[in-house]
Write an enzyme that holds these catalytic residues in place. Structure first.
Site: not given
Ligand code: ZN
Length: 308
Positions: A125, A162, A164, A245
């Site tokens: 991120h 991931d 996200h 995740d």
């Molecule tokens: Zn994540």
């Protein structure tokens, strides 16, 4: 396959507040799973901190300074909404980079075929100039740049599964066609980016997945959008932003993947790496917040890296 595992006790010293999902127990759970005898041939290495110069491969100096300034002498400092720093956080983040750099060196010198870096904090991120989403520096991006600069790699594919979106990696390589960035992720979900029409310089492939979907949708997205692009790109190195995740047990998202999906995706990427990259795969731990889901999934991923 010769597979290296990079680890360091400093990764347990990066502290977040009580109840924060990105916590040291994640690595303890993974380490426990790796005690199984099938990991006996895994070559364990202690990651060393990278010098600050390596941060500058993907971030401006002002960002490095901002992170350094955010490190408290004691306690825990809220750096950016959900991103916290403790006294050891800078050293942990630099060691995560150090592990990634050493892994790249190992696969290019032939010391190993592939490597996994069991580090925290995560990195995907972190944008050029912004720490966010538990991340300070983008280790995957730095690994890719290092492979180009030090080892003459021309094309790097970064695959991010991931749950996200890897907004930071997308931001860093947005206009750089020497790096292909492919991401599967739940949408809508934090951080909100990752729509199909975000394509950078034609080098960004986003495959958003709807909440409450599972293995079938993930594998279909991988088969139809990610794998053909990575194959066609003929990368010299595949970097995996390996978050776990998207596992159905994870508390931060609503996808229903099972541990076998990560094994399957790993094998598919290894097939491409065998054809174009002399097997070179460097995989970095990103998210994964259910201890059982994380440990089980990451263990299968690492075991696949070892077996081919
Ligand atoms: Zn994540």
């Amino acid at each position: 396959m010769t597979t290296l595992l990079f680890e360091s006790p400093i990764f347990l010293e990066h502290k977040t507040p009580e109840g924060h999902p990105e916590r040291a127990d994640r690595l303890r759970a993974l380490n426990l799973a790796l005690e199984h005898e099938r990991f006996q041939s895994l070559v364990r290495k202690t990651a060393e901190p990278a010098s600050e110069d390596f941060v500058l491969l993907a971030h401006p100096e002002a960002h490095l300074r901002a992170v350094m300034k955010a490190i408290p002498e004691e306690g825990i400092n809220q750096f950016e909404s959900d991103t916290y720093a403790s006294p050891a956080s800078l050293q942990a983040a630099l060691t995560a980079i150090g592990g990634a750099i050493s892994a790249v060196d190992a696969v290019f010198t032939g010391e190993a075929d592939n490597a996994f870096i069991a580090a925290r904090p995560p990195g995907h991120h972190a944008e050029r100039s912004k720490a966010m989403g538990f991340c300070f520096f983008n280790s995957a991006a730095i690994a890719a740049r290092h492979a180009q600069k030090r080892h003459g790699a021309e094309r790097i594919a970064i695959v991010d599964w991931d749950v996200h979106h890897g907004n930071g990696t997308q931001d860093i390589f947005w206009d750089d066609p020497s790096v292909l960035f492919c991401s599967t992720h739940q949408m809508p979900l934090y951080p909100g980016t990752g729509a199909k029409d975000e394509v950078g310089a034609g080098n960004v492939v986003n495959a958003p997945l709807s909440p409450e979907t599972g293995s079938d949708h993930f594998r279909e997205a991988f088969r139809s959008r990610v794998l053909p692009r990575v194959t066609e790109f003929r990368p010299d190195l595949i970097v995996i932003s390996a978050g776990f995740d998207a596992h159905h047990r994870d508390p931060l998202a609503q996808l229903h993947l099972v541990a076998d999906d990560f094994d399957w995706a790993t094998a598919k990427l290894m097939d491409i790496a065998e054809r174009s990259a002399s097997n070179r795969v460097v995989s970095l731990l990103e998210g994964g917040y259910d201890l059982q889901g994380l440990a089980e999934s990451a263990a299968l991923h690492i075991h696949r890296l070892m077996r081919g």
